[in-house]
Each structure stands twice: as C-alpha cells, then as structure tokens.
Design an enzyme around this catalytic site. Structure first.
Site, PDB file in Angstrom:
ATOM      1  N   GLU A 148      45.109  32.795  44.251  1.00  0.00           N
ATOM      2  CA  GLU A 148      46.290  33.051  43.404  1.00  0.00           C
ATOM      3  C   GLU A 148      47.571  32.684  44.149  1.00  0.00           C
ATOM      4  O   GLU A 148      48.484  32.093  43.579  1.00  0.00           O
ATOM      5  CB  GLU A 148      46.327  34.528  42.975  1.00  0.00           C
ATOM      6  CG  GLU A 148      45.223  34.889  41.993  1.00  0.00           C
ATOM      7  CD  GLU A 148      45.376  36.309  41.468  1.00  0.00           C
ATOM      8  OE1 GLU A 148      45.187  37.239  42.273  1.00  0.00           O
ATOM      9  OE2 GLU A 148      45.705  36.483  40.291  1.00  0.00           O
ATOM     10  N   GLU A 151      36.707  37.935  42.037  1.00  0.00           N
ATOM     11  CA  GLU A 151      37.061  39.301  41.604  1.00  0.00           C
ATOM     12  C   GLU A 151      35.964  39.959  40.787  1.00  0.00           C
ATOM     13  O   GLU A 151      35.704  41.154  40.928  1.00  0.00           O
ATOM     14  CB  GLU A 151      38.366  39.282  40.794  1.00  0.00           C
ATOM     15  CG  GLU A 151      39.622  39.126  41.629  1.00  0.00           C
ATOM     16  CD  GLU A 151      39.978  37.687  41.920  1.00  0.00           C
ATOM     17  OE1 GLU A 151      39.136  36.791  41.675  1.00  0.00           O
ATOM     18  OE2 GLU A 151      41.098  37.439  42.404  1.00  0.00           O
ATOM     19  N   GLY A 209      42.950  36.772  45.578  1.00  0.00           N
ATOM     20  CA  GLY A 209      44.400  36.750  45.749  1.00  0.00           C
ATOM     21  C   GLY A 209      44.833  35.557  46.600  1.00  0.00           C
ATOM     22  O   GLY A 209      45.955  35.054  46.452  1.00  0.00           O
ATOM     23  N   ALA A 244      42.263  40.125  48.378  1.00  0.00           N
ATOM     24  CA  ALA A 244      43.046  41.354  48.531  1.00  0.00           C
ATOM     25  C   ALA A 244      42.358  42.223  49.575  1.00  0.00           C
ATOM     26  O   ALA A 244      41.260  41.912  50.031  1.00  0.00           O
ATOM     27  CB  ALA A 244      43.093  42.079  47.202  1.00  0.00           C
TER      28      ALA A 244
END
Ligand code: NAI
Length: 650
Positions: free
Chosen positions: A103, A123, A100, A61
C-alpha cells in the site's frame, strides 16, 4: 527517528525504513514517514526515494497492533500525505512489499524492484483486508482481474509479473538504489506523475462480479475476509474514490476486531511458535545436502521430490533395481507435474531430477548424513531396514522413519545408538503439504532433533514436535473423531450428513470422503491388529469393517463410503443398509442429527483427545495441536483450531 532514516544527497531525499526484522509499519515507522514528508517537502530537492533496510522493503503492518485500538498517525493519513507531496516519491523495493508495504509503494508515484522481490496483499490470511487504500489504488495500477487475484488470494506475485501488470514501473537489473535515483530524476524532469487515486481504473475485461463472488464463496469455506476484499474492489470499480476509501476503512476496522481475525492471528503466531523443542535443541544438525530415502512409493517419492526441489541430492533405495526404476519415474512424474503447474521452473525441475540417484544397494547410502525410511507400514519390514542401516551407516548418521502409527521406540532399539533415531512424519503429498510431525522417541538425542528442525526449515515446512503414541498428534486425534463419527452412524446419522456438516463448518472435505480418497485398508489393518487387545466391554462399531470385508476400500476400489461408478461420489443404498443393520445389531434406536449436533460431537471429541495428548506430553503446546489439525487435516484456519475454540491456548 531511529526507525526511519531521512538523508539528503545529490538533490534527492532518501527515506530508509529500518525496523528489523521485516520493517513492519509500526507506530514509530508511521511517525517517521510523516516526519519525512514534512522535512523533505521543505528541503531543496527534486524527488524522494523510500526504501527498506536489509533485504525487505516492508512486509506489512505490525500484527501485534492489529488487535488493539489504532494509534495515530494512521497509515491512510501517512499514505495520503506521501501521495499529495509535490515531490515525486519512488518506492525502491529490494525484497518483500506486502500488505501495508505494498500500500505504501502504491501511494508513491512510481515503483522499481529487484527481480527477486515479491509483491502482495496477504491481509486476508489474517482475516482482514487492506485498510489504507490498497483496494482503491490497486485497480488504478493493474487490471481488475489481477487486483482481484492479489487481494482475495493473499498470494504474492513476482516482480516480473508485477511489471507486466503495471504494478511496477521498472525492474532493477544491477543497483537498485542507483536505478531508483535515476527513476526519481526522470520523474522530476518530466513532472510528477498523477497519484494512483487520481488515475482512472486500468482498462481491462469486464468482470462478472456475481460469478467471482460465487467462486470465492466456495473457495473461502466460510471465511469472511476474501469476500470483503472482493466487495471493496467492486465498490472501487464504480463508486467515487472518497466513498470507496471510507468503505474500505470501515471494512478493515470491523474485520480487525472480528472473531475470525483473532482466530487467524492465533494461527499466525501458533505456526511461528510451533516446534519449540527443535528451536531449543543445542546441537548442530546433520548436513542435509545429501539425503538417503528408503522406499519410493507414494510417500518416499514425495519426500525425495521435496528434498530435490530444496536443492539436496537424494539417493533412493528400493527393493530391487526394477522397483528403483519405477520409483525414479514416480519422482520424475511428480516433478514434471510441479513444473506443469508452474510451481517450479523447467530448469529447476531438470536440476532436481539430475540430483536423484536410485538403486537397491544400501552401501550407496554410506555418505548420507540423514536417511529417511518410507517403506511399507509393517514393523518387521521396517525393523529389518533399520538393522541393515545400523550395519552400513556411519555411527553419526541420523536415521528417521516416516511411520504413521508404529512405535518409534521399538525401531530405535534395533540400533546400538537409539539417540540418532527419530520419526519424521510427512503428509501426503509430501512435496506439497506444509506439516511435518517430528517424532521424539524416548532416546532421541539433540542432534537428531536439531536435524529434524533443520530439515523442516530447508523444506519450508512447519514442524511440530510429537511424542510417541499410537498415531502421534494428528492421526491419534483423527482416529478418535473417526471412531466417534462411526458411533454417530450407529445412532442415526449417515456419512453424507456428517460430511456435509464438516464441509459446512469449513473443512475441505468430510471424514468419509477423505477415507475414500486415501483408502480404508490401512485403518482396517490397524483395527485388526488391535482387536486382540480390545476390552470386551469397549464400544466398537463394525460398520467400517463390514465395508472393507465387502471390498469397499475407497475410490481405488470404485466404492467405499460412497459409490464412484459415475466418477462422482454418489450415496449408495447398500452403505445405508449396512449402517441400519449395524444400528439394529448394536441395539441403538436411530435419531435425526442436526449439522450443529454433528459438529458439536466432532469438536468435543477432538478437544478431549487433544487435552489427553497434552496431558501425556505428546504435544508441547495447545497451539501445536491447532497447527496440526489446520495444516494436516483440513480444519478451517479461520476458526483457529479445536483447542483455540475450546479456549485452551498456550
Ligand atoms: P507405498 O506402499 O506407496 O510405498 C512403500 C514403498 O516401499 C514401495 O514402493 C515398496 O516397494 C517399498 N519397500 C517396501 N519394503 C522395502 C524395503 N525393504 N526396502 C526398500 N523399499 C521397500 O506406501 P506409502 O503410502 O508410501 O507409505 C510408506 C510409509 O509412509 C508407511 O510407513 C506409511 O504408514 C507412511 N505414511 C503414509 C502416508 C500416506 O498418506 N500414504 C502419510 C504419512 C506416512
């Protein structure tokens, strides 16, 4: 959309995320991906391939957005749209797929990566957990044990390991995009596979969640995020998908707004911003493909190992050829241990050792553009080494000292060009510890500084620039709080209470356990050397001196602040007796300290000394002090560092 390119070629949709440097999933990228889903769904194509521009897939992210209120489109919605697409989506991973990024890859219907790719969920390193289905999709692609490892450690795995565990469908051997196109066509022909969320959990060994939690609680030293990641996976193992997704998002949003995540974001940026003066040094660094090391003891052998593993040739000088042979086997043992631990491959270990030469003749150093000395911590010994180097080395060679406390300026004056001298203060074990204090003497020049910066980069260390003073940044601050801890002993505390308070706060070890591990003798010598200059009215605790006089030099002597007769650190009544005697001698009445009071004293001392270090220009920025304490002295990362805790930031 500039950040996401959408192209159609030979019946396939190509979606390229182009948001340098790491293709972070910022708002524009999320919008671009949403647009891609809509456009490609309407196009006459068989399948879609999503990839990253450059050598990264998506490294996560946009961290700067994390402290802010989320802006739509949200990543969970983007990923749900991809997963629900009637077209098969393939993730073509050419480098890092992190956070992310992973993901996103997991929301696709299949994944292919180059062998050098790394896949992970880091994370927890910034105090959060995956917030877009990561902990729900992951155990539907890999066994739960692997999912736990990935989500709670934050460490990435290799493409090979990802393939073996089911996270990847294929490994690319030649041309990633051509092979991704082939995979996409295969999927289109066979029918779009089920999205991860529609799959069952991967069958595997039954997980003992309580044992996992107990282990993780111990390892995470008070940090919340790893335990939340585990809890989310546990939920994914039993609850319905929708409920788990909602729970994961709730945890993610709560953590993203937490003090812990803010502290970890501070450390993230402080580490990247550390060593400003090195970045600004306007000079070309010395060539580091061949480096000289003098002294092959604990530090010299560790420094040589770090250099060898980074691909440099090393010539190591010892006092005589017998000592040189011992140093060689020390390096060989360290490399072998790294191979055994799986940190390096056997082939790399072998190549590293082959690049080492040893001897006792300084003439062999003449073609080394950089020499690092790590001989005994004795000014005369070091001075002599520098005088010899001054005589044998070419004029442009950079000469560095690994001294812990000695005056770099004094050593610099032994050579006719002090601009080429600097301190390179490594931490033990030097091939493992990430911190490097680059010590800038009063005459250190731009080339020497640039070389320190280039060396840190080559060794993948975090460099912090320090000015010359007793102990530079880290050891100076540690000496200050160690001294105050001894005052607390005089006033009523005991070593085991101080250690317990520090561990309870999140330190890896307490100050007394640390001293026993590294030995009490160097600091003792230091205090003796300074004794004649101490003002008579200055407060001085004699407890550590008494321990040293009694031969209690730490673990290596079988006893120090603790007794090690049983192999474990045991409280020793003899130490308690010495402490109580010294309290009486100093005329101090003993009081009971709470853990909170102990930590308050330690933090205040660190912050006061840190402030002095800043005011004297020894450290460039408060964030650098936090980085030093966290990466070199076991300060808990999730607290952000002592200066951050005091509200003193860059
Ligand atoms: P050590 O005693 O393990 O090793 C010193 C080595 O230098 C010995 O092998 C010795 O034979 C060799 N040596 C001595 N005089 C020499 C000479 N004239 N020429 C060539 N070799 C010579 O000491 P250690 O712990 O490796 O420390 C070395 C330096 O690193 C010291 O300045 C120390 O303050 C510093 N340092 C130590 C740290 C630690 O945790 N041990 C951490 C950071 C710095």
């Amino acid at each position: 959309m500039a950040d996401v390119r959408i192209e159609i070629e030979n019946g396939l949709g190509w979606v390229t995320i182009d948001n340098t440097p790491v293709n972070a999933l910022g708002r524009a990228v999320r919008e671009g991906l949403m647009e891609a889903v809509t456009q490609l769904e309407a196009a006459d194509i068989r399948a879609a391939v999503v990839t990253g521009a450059g050598a990264t897939f998506v490294a996560g992210a946009d961290i700067r957005e994390l402290g802010q209120p989320p802006v739509p489109p949200m990543l969970p919605d983007v990923l749900a749209a991809i997963a629900a697409s009637k077209l098969p989506w393939v993730a073509a991973i050419g480098g890092l797929a992190l956070g992310g990024g992973l993901e996103l890859a997991m929301a696709c219907h299949a994944r292919i990566a180059v062998p050098s790719a790394k896949l992970g969920l880091p994370e927890v390193n910034i105090g959060i957990i995956p917030g877009s289905g990561g902990t729900v999709r992951l155990p539907r692609l890999v066994p739960m044990a692997t999912a736990i490892k990935l989500a709670t450690s934050g460490k990435p795995i290799s493409a090979q390991e990802a393939l073996e565990n089911g996270l990847l469908d294929r490994l690319s051997t030649e041309d990633l995009l051509a092979e991704a196109a082939a995979l996409a066509s295969d999927l289109a022909a066979a029918g779009r596979p089920k999205p991860a969320l529609d799959r069952d959990l991967v069958a595997g060994d039954c997980v003992d969640w309580d044992a996992q939690e107990a282990q993780l609680r111990k390892r995470s030293r008070g940090a919340a995020a790893p335990l939340e990641a585990l809890a989310s996976l546990k939920c994914a193992a039993s609850a319905p998908v929708e409920e788990t997704l909602a729970g994961e998002r709730e945890r993610f949003l709560r953590l993203a707004a937490s003090a812990e995540a803010a502290a970890l974001r501070h450390v993230f940026f402080a580490e990247r911003g550390a060593g400003q003066a090195l970045k600004q040094a306007e000079a070309a660094p010395a060539d580091l493909s061949r480096v000289g090391v003098i002294g092959g003891g604990t530090m010299g052998a560790g420094i040589a190992t770090a250099l060898l593993l980074a691909g440099s040739q090393v010539h190591l000088i010892e006092r005589d050829t017998a000592a040189a042979e011992i140093a060689r086997s020390r390096v060989a043992d360290t490399i072998a241990a790294s191979v055994k631990r799986g940190a390096v491959t056997a082939a790399k270990g072998e190549a590293a050792l082959a690049a080492l030469s040893t001897g006792a003749d300084y003439a062999a150093l003449a073609d080394c553009p950089l020499v690092i000395e790590a001989v005994f911590e004795d000014l005369d010994v070091k001075r002599q080494v520098f005088e010899t180097l001054g005589a044998v080395m070419p004029d442009d060679a950079i000469l560095a000292t690994n001294t812990s406390y000695l005056d770099v300026n004094v050593l610099a004056r032994t050579t006719k060009d002090p601009s080429r001298i600097l301190g390179l203060h490594f931490f033990s074990p030097a091939h493992v510890m990430k911190l490097l204090e680059v010590v800038r003497g009063e005459a250190t020049g731009a080339r020497a500084l640039a070389t320190g910066g280039a060396l840190a980069k080559r060794l993948r260390k975090i460099p912090v620039v320090a000015g010359v003073c007793d102990g530079f940044i880290g050891n100076r601050i540690m000496a200050a709080y160690r001294r105050d801890c001894e005052f607390m002993l005089e006033e009523g505390a005991l070593p085991q209470q101080i250690d317990a308070a520090m561990q309870g706060f999140g330190f890896a070890m307490g100050i007394y356990a640390v001293q026993d591990m590294s030995g009490l003798d160097i600091a003792w010598a230091q205090r003796k050397a300074r004794a004649p200059h101490r003002a008579p009215e200055e407060r001085y605790a004699h407890i550590a001196d008494r321990l040293c006089e009694a031969g209690r030099l730490g673990r290596k002597a079988g006893k120090g602040w603790y007794d090690y007769a049983t192999g474990k650190a045991e409280v020793d009544p003899e130490v308690t007796r010495i402490i109580e005697e010294e309290s009486a001698r100093a005329g101090r009445s003993r009081k009971v300290f709470t853990e909170a009071e102990i930590m308050e004293r330690i933090l205040t001392t660190m912050q006061r000394e840190g402030q002095a270090v800043l005011e004297e220009g020894i450290a460039e920025r408060p964030g650098d002090i936090d980085v030093v304490l966290i990466t070199g002295y076991g300060f808990p990362r999730h607290k952000g560092g002592p200066m951050y805790m005091a509200g003193i930031t860059d």
